[in-house]
Design a protein around this motif. Structure first.
Motif, PDB file in Angstrom:
ATOM      1  N   GLY A 242      35.686  56.265  40.098  1.00 62.77           N
ATOM      2  CA  GLY A 242      34.313  55.999  39.668  1.00 62.77           C
ATOM      3  C   GLY A 242      33.825  56.926  38.591  1.00 62.77           C
ATOM      4  N   PHE A 243      34.624  57.938  38.270  1.00 64.80           N
ATOM      5  CA  PHE A 243      34.240  58.919  37.246  1.00 64.80           C
ATOM      6  C   PHE A 243      35.376  59.045  36.231  1.00 64.80           C
ATOM      7  CE2 PHE A 243      31.762  59.760  40.993  1.00 64.80           C
ATOM      8  CZ  PHE A 243      30.490  59.905  40.477  1.00 64.80           C
ATOM      9  N   GLY A 244      35.418  58.072  35.346  1.00 65.22           N
ATOM     10  CA  GLY A 244      36.429  58.050  34.303  1.00 65.22           C
ATOM     11  C   GLY A 244      37.775  57.527  34.754  1.00 65.22           C
ATOM     12  N   TRP A 245      37.871  57.121  36.010  1.00 64.06           N
ATOM     13  CA  TRP A 245      39.143  56.603  36.524  1.00 64.06           C
ATOM     14  C   TRP A 245      38.908  55.630  37.664  1.00 64.06           C
ATOM     15  CZ3 TRP A 245      41.183  57.564  41.572  1.00 64.06           C
ATOM     16  CH2 TRP A 245      42.456  57.020  41.786  1.00 64.06           C
ATOM     17  N   SER A 246      39.711  54.558  37.687  1.00 66.65           N
ATOM     18  CA  SER A 246      39.711  53.630  38.810  1.00 66.65           C
ATOM     19  C   SER A 246      41.144  53.197  39.066  1.00 66.65           C
ATOM     20  CB  SER A 246      38.823  52.410  38.534  1.00 66.65           C
ATOM     21  OG  SER A 246      39.275  51.715  37.378  1.00 66.65           O
ATOM     22  N   LEU A 247      41.503  53.095  40.314  1.00 62.44           N
ATOM     23  CA  LEU A 247      42.872  52.731  40.675  1.00 62.44           C
ATOM     24  C   LEU A 247      43.136  51.263  40.373  1.00 62.44           C
ATOM     25  CD1 LEU A 247      45.594  53.352  41.952  1.00 62.44           C
ATOM     26  CD2 LEU A 247      44.552  53.005  44.207  1.00 62.44           C
ATOM     27  N   ILE A 248      42.131  50.413  40.582  1.00 60.33           N
ATOM     28  CA  ILE A 248      42.283  48.979  40.356  1.00 60.33           C
ATOM     29  C   ILE A 248      41.436  48.585  39.148  1.00 60.33           C
ATOM     30  CG2 ILE A 248      42.056  46.687  41.336  1.00 60.33           C
ATOM     31  CD1 ILE A 248      42.191  47.907  44.088  1.00 60.33           C
ATOM     32  N   ASP A 249      42.072  48.085  38.138  1.00 59.44           N
ATOM     33  CA  ASP A 249      41.370  47.661  36.925  1.00 59.44           C
ATOM     34  C   ASP A 249      41.601  46.168  36.711  1.00 59.44           C
ATOM     35  OD1 ASP A 249      39.933  47.691  34.614  1.00 59.44           O
ATOM     36  OD2 ASP A 249      41.519  48.560  33.369  1.00 59.44           O
ATOM     37  N   ASP A 250      41.062  45.378  37.670  1.00 58.95           N
ATOM     38  CA  ASP A 250      41.288  43.934  37.617  1.00 58.95           C
ATOM     39  C   ASP A 250      40.086  43.158  37.103  1.00 58.95           C
ATOM     40  OD1 ASP A 250      39.554  44.255  39.724  1.00 58.95           O
ATOM     41  OD2 ASP A 250      40.873  43.401  41.256  1.00 58.95           O
ATOM     42  N   GLY A 251      39.024  43.892  36.718  1.00 54.77           N
ATOM     43  CA  GLY A 251      37.840  43.226  36.191  1.00 54.77           C
ATOM     44  C   GLY A 251      37.015  42.522  37.246  1.00 54.77           C
ATOM     45  N   ARG A 252      37.311  42.733  38.518  1.00 56.69           N
ATOM     46  CA  ARG A 252      36.599  42.014  39.581  1.00 56.69           C
ATOM     47  C   ARG A 252      35.715  42.924  40.425  1.00 56.69           C
ATOM     48  NH1 ARG A 252      40.093  38.543  43.246  1.00 56.69           N
ATOM     49  NH2 ARG A 252      38.038  37.628  43.623  1.00 56.69           N
ATOM     50  N   ALA A 253      35.632  44.183  40.091  1.00 52.30           N
ATOM     51  CA  ALA A 253      34.744  45.082  40.835  1.00 52.30           C
ATOM     52  C   ALA A 253      33.303  44.623  40.649  1.00 52.30           C
ATOM     53  CB  ALA A 253      34.924  46.508  40.352  1.00 52.30           C
ATOM     54  N   ALA A 289      45.541  53.424  49.363  1.00 51.06           N
ATOM     55  CA  ALA A 289      44.575  53.773  48.328  1.00 51.06           C
ATOM     56  C   ALA A 289      44.050  52.516  47.642  1.00 51.06           C
ATOM     57  CB  ALA A 289      45.218  54.710  47.305  1.00 51.06           C
ATOM     58  N   VAL A 290      44.914  51.526  47.444  1.00 50.56           N
ATOM     59  CA  VAL A 290      44.484  50.252  46.850  1.00 50.56           C
ATOM     60  C   VAL A 290      43.445  49.581  47.746  1.00 50.56           C
ATOM     61  CG1 VAL A 290      45.238  47.890  46.338  1.00 50.56           C
ATOM     62  CG2 VAL A 290      46.561  49.838  45.489  1.00 50.56           C
ATOM     63  N   VAL A 291      43.700  49.587  49.050  1.00 53.43           N
ATOM     64  CA  VAL A 291      42.757  48.985  49.997  1.00 53.43           C
ATOM     65  C   VAL A 291      41.404  49.694  49.920  1.00 53.43           C
ATOM     66  CG1 VAL A 291      42.256  48.561  52.436  1.00 53.43           C
ATOM     67  CG2 VAL A 291      44.575  48.193  51.542  1.00 53.43           C
ATOM     68  N   VAL A 292      41.431  51.019  49.886  1.00 55.73           N
ATOM     69  CA  VAL A 292      40.192  51.798  49.808  1.00 55.73           C
ATOM     70  C   VAL A 292      39.447  51.476  48.518  1.00 55.73           C
ATOM     71  CG1 VAL A 292      39.248  54.128  49.537  1.00 55.73           C
ATOM     72  CG2 VAL A 292      41.003  53.682  51.265  1.00 55.73           C
ATOM     73  N   ALA A 293      40.140  51.491  47.398  1.00 53.61           N
ATOM     74  CA  ALA A 293      39.506  51.244  46.104  1.00 53.61           C
ATOM     75  C   ALA A 293      38.893  49.846  46.050  1.00 53.61           C
ATOM     76  CB  ALA A 293      40.522  51.422  44.982  1.00 53.61           C
ATOM     77  N   SER A 298      33.850  46.387  46.117  1.00 57.88           N
ATOM     78  CA  SER A 298      33.603  44.966  46.347  1.00 57.88           C
ATOM     79  C   SER A 298      32.376  44.807  47.235  1.00 57.88           C
ATOM     80  CB  SER A 298      34.810  44.295  47.027  1.00 57.88           C
ATOM     81  OG  SER A 298      35.970  44.391  46.224  1.00 57.88           O
ATOM     82  N   ARG A 299      31.628  43.730  47.008  1.00 55.34           N
ATOM     83  CA  ARG A 299      30.400  43.552  47.789  1.00 55.34           C
ATOM     84  C   ARG A 299      30.641  42.875  49.131  1.00 55.34           C
ATOM     85  NH1 ARG A 299      26.215  40.236  44.537  1.00 55.34           N
ATOM     86  NH2 ARG A 299      27.012  41.490  42.818  1.00 55.34           N
ATOM     87  N   SER A 300      31.855  42.408  49.382  1.00 55.02           N
ATOM     88  CA  SER A 300      32.164  41.785  50.664  1.00 55.02           C
ATOM     89  C   SER A 300      33.628  41.998  50.998  1.00 55.02           C
ATOM     90  CB  SER A 300      31.853  40.287  50.630  1.00 55.02           C
ATOM     91  OG  SER A 300      32.786  39.612  49.788  1.00 55.02           O
ATOM     92  N   THR A 301      33.932  41.849  52.277  1.00 52.59           N
ATOM     93  CA  THR A 301      35.315  41.987  52.717  1.00 52.59           C
ATOM     94  C   THR A 301      36.182  40.902  52.114  1.00 52.59           C
ATOM     95  OG1 THR A 301      34.628  43.002  54.801  1.00 52.59           O
ATOM     96  CG2 THR A 301      36.819  42.045  54.742  1.00 52.59           C
ATOM     97  N   GLU A 302      35.625  39.700  51.946  1.00 52.30           N
ATOM     98  CA  GLU A 302      36.411  38.592  51.398  1.00 52.30           C
ATOM     99  C   GLU A 302      36.856  38.888  49.975  1.00 52.30           C
ATOM    100  OE1 GLU A 302      37.608  36.003  53.029  1.00 52.30           O
ATOM    101  OE2 GLU A 302      36.704  36.947  54.788  1.00 52.30           O
ATOM    102  N   VAL A 303      35.945  39.405  49.162  1.00 50.82           N
ATOM    103  CA  VAL A 303      36.306  39.747  47.787  1.00 50.82           C
ATOM    104  C   VAL A 303      37.343  40.864  47.776  1.00 50.82           C
ATOM    105  CG1 VAL A 303      35.461  40.711  45.611  1.00 50.82           C
ATOM    106  CG2 VAL A 303      34.104  38.999  46.825  1.00 50.82           C
ATOM    107  N   ALA A 304      37.123  41.882  48.606  1.00 46.02           N
ATOM    108  CA  ALA A 304      38.064  43.000  48.670  1.00 46.02           C
ATOM    109  C   ALA A 304      39.448  42.523  49.099  1.00 46.02           C
ATOM    110  CB  ALA A 304      37.546  44.063  49.633  1.00 46.02           C
ATOM    111  N   ALA A 305      39.495  41.662  50.124  1.00 44.87           N
ATOM    112  CA  ALA A 305      40.779  41.177  50.623  1.00 44.87           C
ATOM    113  C   ALA A 305      41.521  40.382  49.563  1.00 44.87           C
ATOM    114  CB  ALA A 305      40.556  40.327  51.874  1.00 44.87           C
ATOM    115  N   ASP A 306      40.813  39.564  48.819  1.00 42.83           N
ATOM    116  CA  ASP A 306      41.462  38.786  47.762  1.00 42.83           C
ATOM    117  C   ASP A 306      42.047  39.707  46.688  1.00 42.83           C
ATOM    118  OD1 ASP A 306      42.102  36.191  46.556  1.00 42.83           O
ATOM    119  OD2 ASP A 306      40.669  36.788  45.008  1.00 42.83           O
ATOM    120  N   ARG A 307      41.314  40.749  46.345  1.00 40.31           N
ATOM    121  CA  ARG A 307      41.808  41.701  45.330  1.00 40.31           C
ATOM    122  C   ARG A 307      43.039  42.455  45.840  1.00 40.31           C
ATOM    123  NH1 ARG A 307      37.031  45.463  43.770  1.00 40.31           N
ATOM    124  NH2 ARG A 307      38.426  46.055  42.034  1.00 40.31           N
ATOM    125  N   VAL A 308      42.976  42.868  47.111  1.00 38.40           N
ATOM    126  CA  VAL A 308      44.113  43.574  47.698  1.00 38.40           C
ATOM    127  C   VAL A 308      45.340  42.663  47.751  1.00 38.40           C
ATOM    128  CG1 VAL A 308      45.020  44.599  49.824  1.00 38.40           C
ATOM    129  CG2 VAL A 308      42.726  45.192  49.029  1.00 38.40           C
TER     130      VAL A 308
END
Length: 349
Positions: A242-253, A289-293, A298-308
């Motif tokens: 969140g400060f100059g770095w993100s583990l997942i850069d999929d454009g869906r955050a 770490a991917v799961v955490v990020a 993500s605003r919901s578990t469904e969105v987070a799960a799809d990204r993971v």
């Protein structure tokens, strides 16, 4: 609580109370009154209670009320002022100047004018973009004055950190608004004020509130500075999500991590999850770490799960189970919608 109740560690008691008065973050005491030299201690006779603390000048008349007390020498008003509780001292510096002076001991930094306030906001923006934090806020010896006001600028609370001047004026904390006179002190203490009033002596309430409303991540930023202090991080090598770095850069955050959520870091030792509240730290595998990020942004578990699922190439049902497990085992939550100011945080389904 009287002086003899904390006679074993009077300096430590006074230093802790002074810290709460400076930051506005109260953990041990209900209210703290700092009387300047010449202020009349009798003004507190019908006001201060057992859960309060009175900080008295060394030369002040005795206080015989129920509140705890600590004696101090010096002052905290102008740049370079020093205040001592016994041999424990704190120096006052302007936020802008603090980056250029040698910090040799406990130092309180405050905003002396709008220039220093703007410098603070610029530094926060820079940290968000690049991960470069101001040295003044990452030094363990530095306290940010009225920090609580930056986290809850709109929250209404009765005054809890007050300064009583020799002319009878009552003001908020280190740099807040003048509320009135000691003649009306009892009534003044019952009137809830927004947190922004603690900085009202520097920046008008409406300006400060607007500045912070457009930076809902401010509490997270201040938490990141605490994290750096706690871990004594070298930000040149460690990266904070969140400060100059993100583990997942999929454009869906689509969310910001909750202010109180643990921090995800990339360090020389691997991925680390650190909680400044519990002081808990643990190394994570890359998949965890991917799961955490994904969960925190993500605003919901469904969105987070799809990204993971996409990132780890696993079934969505398995990804959903991992997200739920992260919430239980790691105290990680879905974030606050990034485009919905003031909305209640979403519940993780």
């Amino acid at each position: 609580m009287r002086d003899d109740d904390h006679a074993a560690q009077p300096e430590l008691f006074g230093a802790r109370a002074l810290r709460e008065w400076i930051t506005g973050e109260h953990t041990e005491h209900s209210r703290i009154f700092l009387l300047e030299s010449g202020a009349d201690v009798s003004d507190l006779d019908d006001v201060a209670g057992h859960d309060d603390v009175v900080l008295l000048p060394a030369e002040s008349a005795p206080y015989d009320g129920p509140a705890g007390t600590a004696r101090y020498s010096g002052a905290l008003r102008e740049v370079g002022d020093e205040l001592f509780v016994g041999e424990r001292g704190v120096e006052l510096q302007d936020y802008v100047a603090a980056a250029f002076v040698q910090i040799i001991g406990p130092t309180a930094v405050r905003f002396f004018d709008e220039t220093s306030w703007r410098a603070f906001l610029d530094d926060a923006e820079l940290a968000r973009r690049t991960g470069v934090f101001p040295s003044a806020l990452t030094d363990p010896r530095v306290l940010l004055a009225d920090r609580a006001a930056l986290v809850r600028p709109d929250g209404l609370e009765a005054p809890s950190a007050l300064r009583l001047s020799p002319d009878g004026a009552v003001s908020l904390g280190l740099q807040g608004e003048i509320l009135g006179s000691t003649a009306d002190l009892e009534a003044l203490l019952t009137v809830p004020l927004p947190g922004a009033a603690a900085l009202g002596g520097v920046v008008p309430r409406d300006v400060l509130a607007a500045d912070l409303a457009s930076r809902e991540w401010m509490a997270r930023y201040l938490g990141a500075t605490d994290l750096i202090k706690m871990l004594r991080l070298e930000t040149a090598t460690a990266k904070i999500s969140g400060f100059g770095w993100s583990l997942i850069d999929d454009g869906r955050a689509d969310a910001e991590p909750l202010a109180t959520d643990p921090f995800l870091l990339d360090t020389d030792d691997g991925f680390l999850l650190a909680d400044i509240g519990s002081l808990r730290r643990q190394l994570l595998s890359e998949s965890t770490a991917v799961v955490v990020a994904a969960t925190q942004t993500s605003r919901s578990t469904e969105v987070a799960a799809d990204r993971v699922a996409r990132r780890l190439d696993i079934a969505t049902s398995d990804a959903r189970a991992l997200c739920r497990e992260a919430r239980t085992a790691l105290s990680v939550h879905v974030g606050t919608p990034a485009d919905a100011r003031g909305r209640t945080e979403e519940v993780d389904a």
